[in-house]
Design a protein around this motif. Structure first.
Motif, short mmCIF file in Angstrom:
data_model
loop_
_atom_site.label_atom_id
_atom_site.label_comp_id
_atom_site.label_asym_id
_atom_site.label_seq_id
_atom_site.Cartn_x
_atom_site.Cartn_y
_atom_site.Cartn_z
N GLY A 1 0.91 -1.01 -0.09
CA GLY A 1 -0.14 0.04 0.09
C GLY A 1 0.91 1.27 -0.04
O GLY A 1 0.46 2.26 -0.68
N GLY A 2 2.02 1.21 0.83
CA GLY A 2 2.86 2.26 0.73
C GLY A 2 3.27 2.58 -0.55
O GLY A 2 3.30 3.89 -0.89
N ARG A 3 3.68 1.66 -1.21
CA ARG A 3 4.19 1.84 -2.68
C ARG A 3 3.36 2.69 -3.44
O ARG A 3 3.66 3.62 -4.16
N VAL A 4 2.10 2.08 -3.55
CA VAL A 4 1.09 2.78 -4.26
C VAL A 4 0.76 4.25 -3.80
O VAL A 4 0.80 5.22 -4.52
N SER A 5 0.55 4.38 -2.44
CA SER A 5 0.11 5.68 -1.82
C SER A 5 1.25 6.70 -2.04
O SER A 5 0.94 8.05 -2.29
N MET A 6 2.50 6.42 -1.85
CA MET A 6 3.61 7.40 -1.91
C MET A 6 3.77 7.62 -3.45
O MET A 6 3.85 8.91 -3.77
N ALA A 7 3.63 6.91 -4.34
CA ALA A 7 3.73 7.24 -5.78
C ALA A 7 2.40 7.93 -5.95
O ALA A 7 2.83 9.01 -6.81
N VAL A 8 1.30 7.67 -5.57
CA VAL A 8 0.20 8.70 -6.05
C VAL A 8 0.27 9.90 -5.31
O VAL A 8 0.26 10.86 -5.95
N GLY A 9 0.65 9.71 -4.20
CA GLY A 9 0.63 11.17 -3.43
C GLY A 9 1.66 11.95 -4.02
O GLY A 9 1.50 12.89 -4.18
N TRP A 10 3.00 11.55 -4.19
CA TRP A 10 3.97 12.42 -4.79
C TRP A 10 3.63 12.85 -5.94
O TRP A 10 3.50 13.99 -6.22
N ILE A 11 3.23 12.01 -6.93
CA ILE A 11 3.04 12.38 -8.35
C ILE A 11 1.88 13.13 -8.59
O ILE A 11 1.85 14.41 -9.04
N ALA A 12 0.65 12.94 -7.72
CA ALA A 12 -0.30 13.89 -7.79
C ALA A 12 -0.05 15.11 -7.45
O ALA A 12 -0.56 16.43 -7.83
N MET A 13 0.59 15.21 -6.25
CA MET A 13 1.04 16.35 -5.67
C MET A 13 2.12 17.27 -6.45
O MET A 13 1.66 18.29 -6.57
N LEU A 14 2.77 16.39 -7.02
CA LEU A 14 3.79 17.10 -7.98
C LEU A 14 2.78 17.95 -9.20
O LEU A 14 2.99 18.99 -9.73
N LEU A 15 2.05 17.00 -9.84
CA LEU A 15 1.17 17.47 -10.82
C LEU A 15 0.49 18.59 -10.49
O LEU A 15 0.41 19.72 -11.13
N ALA A 16 -0.15 18.76 -9.35
CA ALA A 16 -1.05 19.69 -8.79
C ALA A 16 -0.13 21.19 -8.60
O ALA A 16 -0.44 22.28 -8.98
N LEU A 17 0.88 20.87 -8.06
CA LEU A 17 1.81 22.05 -7.92
C LEU A 17 2.30 22.67 -9.22
O LEU A 17 2.43 23.71 -9.41
N VAL A 18 2.63 21.73 -10.39
CA VAL A 18 3.17 22.14 -11.30
C VAL A 18 1.82 23.11 -12.10
O VAL A 18 2.28 24.30 -12.45
N ILE A 19 0.99 22.40 -12.12
CA ILE A 19 -0.17 23.22 -12.77
C ILE A 19 -0.63 24.47 -11.97
O ILE A 19 -0.62 25.55 -12.49
N GLY A 20 -0.68 24.19 -10.43
CA GLY A 20 -1.06 25.45 -9.89
C GLY A 20 0.08 26.63 -10.03
O GLY A 20 -0.41 27.70 -10.04
N THR A 21 1.22 26.09 -9.87
CA THR A 21 2.26 27.36 -9.92
C THR A 21 2.36 27.77 -11.23
O THR A 21 2.34 29.05 -11.44
N ALA A 22 2.11 27.07 -12.46
CA ALA A 22 2.16 27.59 -13.82
C ALA A 22 0.97 28.61 -13.81
O ALA A 22 1.09 29.73 -14.47
N ILE A 23 -0.21 28.10 -13.51
CA ILE A 23 -1.27 29.03 -13.73
C ILE A 23 -1.15 30.29 -12.60
O ILE A 23 -1.36 31.23 -13.34
N GLY A 24 -0.66 30.00 -11.43
CA GLY A 24 -0.48 31.14 -10.56
C GLY A 24 0.37 32.34 -11.20
O GLY A 24 0.25 33.38 -11.27
N VAL A 25 1.67 31.57 -11.78
CA VAL A 25 2.52 32.53 -12.27
C VAL A 25 2.06 33.26 -13.44
O VAL A 25 2.07 34.36 -13.72
N ALA A 26 1.36 32.49 -14.43
CA ALA A 26 1.11 33.09 -15.53
C ALA A 26 -0.03 34.22 -15.26
O ALA A 26 0.04 35.27 -15.93
#
Ligand SMILES: Nc1ncnc2c1ncn2[C@@H]1O[C@H](COP(=O)(O)OP(=O)(O)OP(=O)(O)O)[C@@H](O)[C@H]1O
Ligand SMILES: Nc1ncnc2c1ncn2[C@@H]1O[C@H](COP(=O)(O)OP(=O)(O)OP(=O)(O)O)[C@@H](O)[C@H]1O
Ligand SMILES: [Mg+2]
Ligand SMILES: [Mg+2]
Lengths: 335, 551, 333, 610
Positions: free
Chosen positions: C118-143
């Motif tokens: 479970g940790g494998r999946v949760s960590m992977a999902v958590g990190w990648i989804a978080m990074l994705l949200a960060l990238v989008i959020g930052t990109a939109i915020g910056v723009a």
């Protein structure tokens, strides 16, 4: 400022119309069927008939237009009728829920008190706890208190309410038997005794919800305080001989509140939107639970109306946040 | 023990349904929660009791061929109404109300949820105030569709007069507070939240109901509902505790109440897709009869899959006392229950042998059997529900042991059971190899239920994917037998045909693999007396007899 | 400040030759930037703890299956409902033992191996989804913050996404993308993974966007941005080199909160049929599944609960430490 | 020295040592400082940046503790009127609170940030009064009003209701001063109160403090690095150097007979107005303690590099419902000038008169409304954004505030290399070489390349900014108050550097400043700006020696002279408040018309509002 407000208000109308269209489209496209909860024993032909009776056969733009008219034209009339006893809306088709076959707005209005009581109070409590924590954590940066505060708030944030809720119920309702596990939405507060009952039944949901708010707001408050504590004007205030408490609580807090207040304002729509999981766990049956029920029942008019009210609130509070920002920070001018 | 006494002597009774009622008019909803909550207020002419026998309620007796109430050719039924009944508003209950109810539900624009009950009704006559004659367009061996059971209660003509057809949804007041003849009347209805009711002062039986008021709370989940009755004692009655047996047992240790179970024809089963659900097929041809399933169309594969399952263990894990392993689609009423026990013993070796025999062997050594390049790889879907997911895990394990690979999928119930033709994930579309759900039928007659598996009744693009023949079974012999059943009035004969039909789709062909006959589990507090769990009708059918036990 | 040599007394000769106007040179040789960052980071106890814990948990879930080889999906119904080994301390008769140190669940699956898987999946999902949200959020915020013309539209778009009901959105996403993704990635798990990560990432960037926008609006007015323009820096580079490093702090906060949300949301999604198959454990799901039995088997909620909390806490401290370490103004002190 | 005045000392600093605990171990802010301050006396503390001036004053207020400092040893004796002498170094914070603001008032170094942005001026001014003097709201307001009048703020009633940002820098500084004076402290500490201000306002404030001292007998501890101000203000001077007091004496002694080499170096670095009288071309300063190349005048060339014609820049003031422009800030109005290759044109003028805007308009960092800008034959106004970027290769800007214009998160070498990377003028190792060369050029140790802006002193930062501007070998550098924030010693160094570069590379400068002495030193031509227009333009010696416009004359008069024997009288100062540059859209600005009083010396004849 006034013109800014009016300008934004007027611009928000096309924005909201567009949002409503997108929400509508989304609900249309999303899978799901209002007949999902009708038992399997009901044969498909009958379900088909029921769907037709709901108006599902019409083209989407007709459905959308009908909803627009009902929401923007008829519902306000109902409100006016309600206030002034007039009868503009007599006989006109209101926004009807598919599930209950009754006006959506009536149910929403019915749900508002408990939502505000529980979710709103939780928000207030959360903020009331968060702000002192934030202030003190920043003032005693990296102290034990700060570390403990961080620890507790982060744990609080990372534990979902579907766990904390039942946990509290098991402890306080099952083992200790102190608090009711089911919220009585019909309870009327009219004396001290009934007020106590109300408090008892609100404690747990309010606490579960407040935990999340506290976690977030205290982080923001702490950050804002840290930014301001080292500003020059703080030194000026000290040089005037002001008490440390005055320096921090008046000068620093006032400045730190500027970003925090806007964050708080931006979180307001969530109060009206309810708290889906917590309401469900404690059977508070506020707006959140209503939305959930309607979502599962695929009650498009209901979901549409609720979501749209939510959208209005988001747009509106966004504006409020901007205005507050301008009011609190005299440096910001919008015109 | 407090059984007798005057009306309203026992104060308040609290019922919790974790699904909240949204309307009190069963003709507009059909949801169990709505039907059952409405059954406290409005009543049918006759109900089924806990044994599945019919009892007259508003009628003075149940019409049968024997007593002349049903015509010999089975096309007409005549109900005699009791003459001592008044509506809760004091006005008399007459045959006009019954006739109006039929009109209301049969109105073409009304979208009546109980339309099926009125299938084939050509006319409803009222020769006098207390007689109702219902005529059908063809012989009805079971003419007890209209006005019988919780789904088909009588509504007051006066109240609903303006609510016919398209106007039905506009009568919010009536839909939320129907005037009835039942033991309670609505005082306040909050849709999807709570209903408060008071004893009906005009209720026909002296001294009933024992409770002066009733609170009907909705919302939450089964765990919370069970807890509130069994552990905290805040509520008196909780409906449908779909929980694992160990969870219920633990709750019962709370000592505030007991869980009760009642068996009906509700069967948790696997449906085998006889058509090919492969995503490689063009949309519109997936899971249609045009393409037979690559391996499930082989009866031996289906049988092997069934043999691998240990139903007793499933029952123990998932339902405990609230379930019985079964091999039948129609395990109740008793006369329809085929004596079919072969499947109850797990036989992994037999299953392997059968697959070997059918030519499915593990030729490439990856642990999964294959034949002609086709792997025995199954997509197994069901709705989201803790017990079902446990079942999936267990069954997957067994199938793996016989060399069948399984992919599990679980879907939200509102999507899975919703008939949205646009969604690929409905149980009707069946874009999977095997799916698991439970189904049952109303009343005691399985004819319509069994008719579901008629040729041509399968969901398909032409029918907007509506249809009840989920596994796309088609056997002319089966259809012929169904026709015979429709013509047969004799109850023993019907039982015989019914059992045969049941066997044809279960034991003989294994297109349906029944797993567990599920009981309805509810819970009531120790202080609530008179509860008789009834699976054939509304659970709250005898609420008038409920009372508070003395300490 | 780096150490400044302080002359014992201002010797006249010294001043004469040196001149009052010559800069004092630092004695300590300048260290490399990354060594500085590392030094500062090391001094931050929380960060070291956070980073250490994250490394530990990552190693545990990555290497765990090789050490603890029990299959997480292996059913052993005879050995169901084992208690964790430490129950033996106070209850000698408990069903517990070394075979299943954390116990087994109601179907006899080993909880330790479920936690690892479970940790494998949760960590992977958590990190990648978080990074994705960060990238989008930052990109939109910056723009939105940087390009005045886009601001109104992007912020209204943010409002729009905020007001969309998540459930239908998710269901729609499943309808539209499940099959294509499955066939594209060749396995349902991979397809599901992408879908889940996408859904979570695409629905949780809004807060970040708003905060970043606010900061960018203020930063944009700073003179060094004007200076950057005057030396011919292109907007893209201004954003990358001048603006982004200065909004690292709110981004770190969003990251911490985002990780927690993503791990929890994943478990909520599985209820909707958007999640991984039911025999595919994740921390969130283990937690959710164990809630009904939390009185009898508290360890089943506590273990995943603690794992999630500590991970989030670890990220939080790590973020604090990184932020301090990356900020040269703090690093110097 | 100590028995020169009869008055007993109010405050005595004895052997003060202040340490800061940092992560790299303790840093000594002040090593060993002792001096006294008497009532009715102004003690000026001078010294290079970072020599411990502010730390000493903060120690006196016991405010260093809040900045992480610690008074390691020494005594801070303060004579309280009632209660006699106490040692502030070990006083309770509660006692200190009664002293702070009440008996010791302090004016902080940065007036712009010293006020709380969210409270009105009135609230901030009355706070201390109500606390220490127990006044009620009305009384406190009254007193605040009186104070504002005292510091000569126009419309004091209105100011009380305003927020700090609504005041101009000069007004804010005066508010801070008024606040420090509110409770009539017996000791006033003024930490560089006028550094950020232009000469006219500076002159007013200095006059005010002087008057106060004379009238109320307040003791003043005045911290500055501007020797001209010292000359004007001080009774006694304390010179600090790297945490130590190196010299102390009366102002005349210090100026006329400096003993310590540092003091000498400092005095040598002070540009004095009038020094360049009679010289046609600017020349570098003579600095002590350094080997200098020969001091030669820089004649420049007569080829025109930049021509600016009729430049007009207005900022719209929007309002109303549709955000229409309702008025304009006429920041730059019909300005024309030209700069020759290798020469410097200086723009001087009041704060807010549009100097920076003019500079930025030339680079098109703000878009001018109209006008022609011609740089070496290139019409800047007509360039597309892409070409404009290329054109900026030839013109670079040094910004007003060196700290603000450097990215706090980037290493200095990267910041200096950035323009090179932007234009790809060099590749690979050559970039690094060039950066090293630039660091050498601006005399920064190469070891600083890895540092971050906050790790440098103001002067060093400014040199980084200059290095960055030089990175591309531009033809024109617009230096916007490039040296105003520096202390004299560093300022002199930077000025010399700039001039050196000019003579070597034929650089042209547009030099924006409000320091007349500096301007005199560096420029070939001078333009005096007032309210968006150039009111006087001509060769430097002509404008300085023969100022024609009324405003230029007032400006010249306000310049403090670094000579204690030439103190200015308050009476000489008479400034008009600057009219608002905001005009409604309909306002038609008259074209600027000039009269040529001498060859090349133009004076505005259009009404400029002065
Ligand atoms: N909070 C602090 N932490 C560490 N060192 C400090 C701190 N404040 C001041 N210092 C150090 O103390 C020394 C004296 O600083 P101070 O501010 O008194 O200089 P100053 O003479 O006022 O200079 P300036 O003219 O630039 O204002 C400097 O070396 C400075 O680096
Ligand atoms: N971005 C802007 N928007 C609106 N008005 C501006 C803007 N920038 C400058 N101004 C106004 O233009 C006028 C000239 O400003 P500018 O910065 O050029 O003055 P300055 O001469 O450089 O003053 P200082 O000596 O204080 O730097 C001022 O009135 C100022 O308020
Ligand atoms: Mg200083
Ligand atoms: Mg300027």
């Amino acid at each position: 400022m006034l013109t800014f407000t009016i300008r934004r208000l007027i611009l928000s109308i096309p924005t909201l119309l567009f949002i409503s269209l997108v929400i509508f489209g989304l609900l249309q496209l999303a899978p799901g069927d209002p007949m999902a909860q009708v038992p399997l024993t009901v044969p498909p032909e009958v379900k088909e008939k029921m769907r037709e009776a709901l108006g599902l056969g019409q083209a989407w733009y007709i459905q959308y237009w009908k909803w627009l008219v009902q929401f923007f034209w008829i519902e306000p009339q109902v409100l006016i009728d309600h206030w002034f006893g007039t009868s503009f809306a007599e006989g006109k088709q209101r926004v009807l829920s598919w599930q209950t076959r009754s006006p959506v707005m009536d149910i929403v209005v019915q749900r508002i008190p408990q939502t505000l009581w529980v979710v709103g109070l939780a928000y207030v409590v959360g903020i009331a706890i968060a702000i002192p924590i934030g202030i003190y954590s920043a003032y005693r940066h990296y102290s034990v208190f700060d570390q403990a505060g961080t620890f507790v708030t982060m744990i609080g944030f990372s534990i979902p309410p579907f766990f904390t809720g039942p946990l509290l119920i098991v402890i306080f309702s099952v083992y200790l038997g102190w608090l009711p596990s089911i919220y009585d939405t019909l309870h009327v507060v009219n004396d001290w005794q009934s007020f106590k009952v109300q408090v008892m039944q609100m404690i747990m949901p309010v606490m579960v919800l407040a935990l999340q708010t506290t976690a977030q707001i205290s982080r923001y408050m702490r950050g804002a305080m840290l930014d301001n504590l080292n500003q020059d004007y703080v030194r000026t205030a000290r040089a005037k001989g002001l008490k440390e408490a005055t320096v921090v609580m008046v000068h620093v807090v006032r400045n730190s509140m500027i970003p925090v207040v806007t964050v708080i304002a931006l979180g307001m729509p969530a109060i009206f939107g309810g708290a889906i999981i917590t309401e469900n766990v404690f059977k508070v049956n506020g707006i959140g639970q209503l939305l959930l029920t309607w979502l599962f029942a695929n009650d498009i008019p209901g979901v549409m109306t609720l979501t749209f009210i939510f959208a209005i609130l988001i747009v509106f509070f966004n504006l409020i946040a901007d205005i507050l920002y301008g009011l609190l920070d005299p440096r910001i001018r919008y015109d | 023990d407090g059984h007798e006494g005057e009306r309203g002597r026992d104060g308040d009774v609290k019922i919790i349904y974790w699904q909240a009622p949204s309307i009190l008019n069963p003709f507009l909803s059909g949801g169990t929660k709505d039907v059952e909550s409405a059954s406290l207020i409005i009543e049918p002419l006759a109900r089924y009791n806990e044994k599945g026998e019919m009892l007259p309620f508003l009628a003075s007796e149940v019409p049968t061929v024997a007593n002349g109430g049903v015509s010999e050719d089975l096309t007409q039924i005549t109900w005699k109404l009791r003459d001592d009944i008044v509506w809760s508003d004091g006005s008399p209950f007459t045959s006009a109300d019954v006739k109006f109810t039929a009109e209301y539900c049969m109105h073409p624009e009304g979208g009546c949820a109980q339309g099926a009950k009125f299938d084939g009704v050509t006319s409803v006559e009222t020769p006098d105030d207390h007689t109702v004659v219902v005529t059908f367009n063809e012989p009805k061996p079971n003419p007890y569709g209209p006005f019988v059971g919780g789904e088909s209660p009588i509504i007051q003509a006066a109240q609903f007069a303006d609510c016919l057809g398209a106007k039905a949804p506009e009568c919010t007041d009536a839909n939320f507070g129907p005037i009835g003849t039942g033991p309670f009347v609505v005082t306040e209805f909050r849709p999807n939240d709570v209903i408060t009711m008071a004893a009906n002062e005009n209720y026909r039986e002296e001294g009933k109901p024992a409770f002066a008021s009733l609170t009907f709370k909705g919302g939450g989940d089964a765990t919370a509902a069970g807890r509130s009755v069994l552990e905290t004692g805040e509520f008196d009655y909780a409906w449908n505790l779909q929980l694992a047996p160990d969870v219920i047992a633990k709750m019962e240790e709370g000592g505030k109440g007991v869980a009760i179970a009642g068996f009906g024809p509700l069967v948790e089963r696997l449906e085998m897709n006889l058509t090919n659900p492969s995503p490689d097929l063009p949309e519109g041809e997936r899971s249609t009869v045009a393409h037979p399933h690559p391996f499930l169309s082989d009866e031996r594969v289906r049988r092997a899959l069934s043999m691998a399952i240990d139903r007793a263990l499933l029952t123990e894990v998932g339902y405990g006392k609230a379930g019985e392993p079964t091999c039948n689609l129609v395990p109740a009423p008793a006369i329809y229950n085929s004596d079919n026990t072969e499947c109850l013993t797990q036989d992994l070796d037999g299953a392997k042998a059968l697959l070997d025999e059918a030519g499915w062997t593990d030729s490439d050594g990856d642990g999964v059997r294959d034949k002609d390049g086709v792997k025995l790889s199954i997509l197994y879907q069901t709705s989201t529900n803790a017990v079902r997911q446990d079942f999936q895990a267990l069954i997957k394990d067994w199938w793996q042991q016989i060399g069948v690979e399984t992919e599990l999928r679980n879907l939200d119930a509102s999507v899975f059971f919703g008939g949205d033709p646009g969604s690929p994930d409905t149980f009707q579309k069946f874009y999977a190899d095997v799916e698991m759900y439970a189904n049952t039928f109303n009343g005691t007659d399985p004819q319509t239920y069994l008719s579901a598996y008629r040729c041509g009744n399968e969901p398909k693009p032409d029918s907007q994917w509506q249809g009840e023949n989920i596994n796309r079974f088609c056997d002319p012999e089966y259809d012929a037998l169904l026709d015979e059943l429709a013509r047969t009035g004799d109850i023993d004969k019907r039982g015989e045909i019914g059992r045969k039909l049941n066997d044809m789709i279960t034991k003989d062909s294994m297109v349906i693999v029944p797993l567990v006959n599920r009981a309805r589990v509810s819970a009531h507090s120790n202080s609530l007396g008179g509860v008789v769990l009834n699976v054939w009708d509304s659970e709250l059918w005898n609420v008038a007899d409920w009372y508070r036990k003395g300490e | 400040m780096t150490e400044q040599p302080i002359p014992a007394s201002p010797v006249e000769a010294d001043i004469e030759t040196f001149g009052a106007l010559v800069d004092t040179e630092p004695q300590a040789p300048p260290r490399s930037q990354w060594k500085d960052v590392w030094d500062q980071f090391r001094k931050h106890k929380g960060a070291v703890f956070g980073g250490g814990f994250l490394i530990f948990i990552t190693l545990a879930v990555v290497l765990g299956p090789y050490i603890w080889t029990l299959e997480p999906t292996k059913l052993d119904i005879r050995n169901k409902d084992w208690r964790p080994i430490w129950t033996l301390i106070w209850d000698g008769d408990a069903k517990a033992g070394l075979a299943h140190p954390f116990g087994t669940d109601q179907l006899g699956r080993d909880i330790l191996s479920q936690m690892i898987a479970g940790g494998r999946v949760s960590m992977a999902v958590g990190w990648i989804a978080m990074l994705l949200a960060l990238v989008i959020g930052t990109a939109i915020g910056v723009a939105a913050g940087y390009f005045k013309k886009l601001d109104f539209w992007l912020m209204r778009f943010t409002d729009l996404v905020l007001s969309l009901p998540i459930l239908p959105l998710v269901l729609l996403a499943v309808t539209l993308f499940r099959q294509p993704l499955n066939s594209f990635f060749g396995s349902p798990e991979a397809g599901m993974f992408v879908l889940i990560v996408g859904v979570i990432g695409l629905t949780s960037w809004m807060q970040t966007a708003r905060i970043v926008r606010g900061d960018i609006l203020a930063l944009k007015e700073r003179e060094f941005i004007l200076a950057a323009r005057s030396i011919g820096t292109k907007p893209g580079k201004i954003i990358r080199r001048h603006l982004l490093p200065n909004v690292i702090s709110p981004i770190m906060v969003s990251a911490t909160l985002g990780l927690a949300t993503a791990i929890i949301t994943e478990s909520a999604l599985s209820f909707l049929g958007v999640g991984f198959p039911s025999d595919f454990p994740t921390w969130g799901k283990l937690l959710a599944d164990a809630v009904p039995r939390m009185q009898e088997f508290p360890e089943r909620v506590l273990l995943p609960g603690i794992a999630i909390s500590l991970t989030v806490l670890g990220v939080n401290y790590l973020g604090d430490g990184l932020r301090d370490a990356l900020d040269p103004r703090i690093r110097g002190r | 020295m100590l028995d020169q005045t009869q008055a007993p000392p109010i405050a005595q600093i004895k052997g003060l040592r202040v340490e800061f605990q940092t992560k790299d171990g303790p840093v000594v802010g002040v090593e060993n400082v002792s001096f006294d301050i008497r009532s009715g006396e102004t003690v000026c503390v001078v010294g290079e940046s970072g020599s411990g001036k502010s730390v000493s004053s903060l120690s006196l207020m016991r405010l260093v503790e809040y900045g992480g400092g610690d008074i390691a040893s020494g005594e801070l004796l303060f004579d309280r009127l009632e209660g006699g002498e106490i040692n502030l170094a070990d006083a309770e914070q509660t006692t200190m609170r009664r002293i702070r603001g009440n008996e010791i008032g302090m004016i902080f170094q940065e007036p712009m940030t010293a006020l709380n942005p969210v409270f009105t001026v009135g609230k901030q001014m009355t706070e201390g009064l109500r606390l220490h003097k127990g006044m009620n709201k009305a009384e406190a307001n009254e007193r605040a009003l009186a104070l504002l009048k005292q510091v000569r703020i126009p419309e004091p009633e209105r100011r009380l209701q305003q927020y700090p940002h609504e005041l101009s820098g000069g007004m804010r500084q005066r508010v801070v001063i008024a606040m420090a004076l509110a409770c009539e402290p017996r000791l006033l500490i003024a930490d560089e109160p006028t550094t950020a201000l232009d000469v006219t306002i500076q002159a007013e404030i200095l006059a005010l403090m002087d008057r106060l001292k004379r009238e109320t007998g307040t003791a003043v501890m005045f911290i500055t690095h501007d020797m001209a101000v010292v000359a004007q203000m001080a009774d006694r001077v304390v010179v600090m150097y790297r945490g130590n007091k190196v010299e102390e004496g009366t102002v005349e002694e210090i100026f006329e007979n400096p003993q310590h080499p540092y003091t000498k170096a400092l005095l040598a670095a002070v540009p004095k107005l009038g020094e360049m009288r009679g010289k046609q071309y600017p020349e570098p300063m003579k600095l002590l303690g350094r080997d200098q190349k020969s001091i030669a005048p820089i004649p420049g060339t007569e080829d025109v590099l930049l021509t600016v014609k009729n430049l007009t820049t207005r900022f719209p003031v929007t309002g109303g419902f549709l955000r229409r422009t309702v008025a304009n800030v006429h920041a730059v109005e019909d300005v024309s000038f030209s700069i020759n290759k290798g020469q410097t044109l200086s723009l001087v003028g009041e704060s807010g008169c549009g100097k920076s805007t003019a500079g930025r308009s030339i680079l098109r960092l703000v878009e001018p409304q109209e006008g022609e800008i011609d740089l070496d034959g290139k019409n800047i106004m007509a360039l597309s954004p892409r070409d404009l970027r290329t054109a900026r290769l030839d013109m670079q800007m040094i910004f007003q505030d060196p700290f603000a214009s450097l990215n706090p998160q980037m290493q200095l070498s990267d910041q200096v290399a950035e323009p090179i990377h932007n234009y790809d003028t060099l590749k690979g190792a050559a970039v690094q070489e060039r950066v090293e060369m630039l660091f050498d050029r601006v005399e920064l140790p190469r070891s600083f390349m890895r540092r971050f802006p906050h790790e440098l002193s103001g002067g060093q930062r400014q040199r980084v900014a200059i290095a960055r501007a030089l990175a591309l070998n531009p033809k024109l550098i617009i230096a916007d108050e490039a040296v105003s924030a520096l202390d004299v010693s560093v300022q002199a160094q930077v000025l010399n550097l700039m001039m050196e570069l000019q003579s070597e590379m034929e650089l042209s400068f547009l030099f924006i400043s409000h320091d007349m002495a500096v301007v005199e030193r560096v420029s070939h031509y001078v333009g005096v700006m007032y309210l968006g227009r150039i009111v006087e333009l001509g060769p430097r010696n002509r404008v300085f020696e023969n100022p024609q416009h009324a405003y230029t004359q007032a400006l010249m008069k306000a310049v403090p002279i670094a000579d204690p024997r030439q103190r200015k009288d308050e009476k000489d100062l008479n400034f008009k408040p600057i009219p608002s540059p905001i005009h409604p859209v309909s306002y038609e600005a008259a074209p600027s018309q000039y009269k040529e009083v001498e060859p090349g010396h133009l004076v505005l004849t259009t009404d400029s509002g002065y």
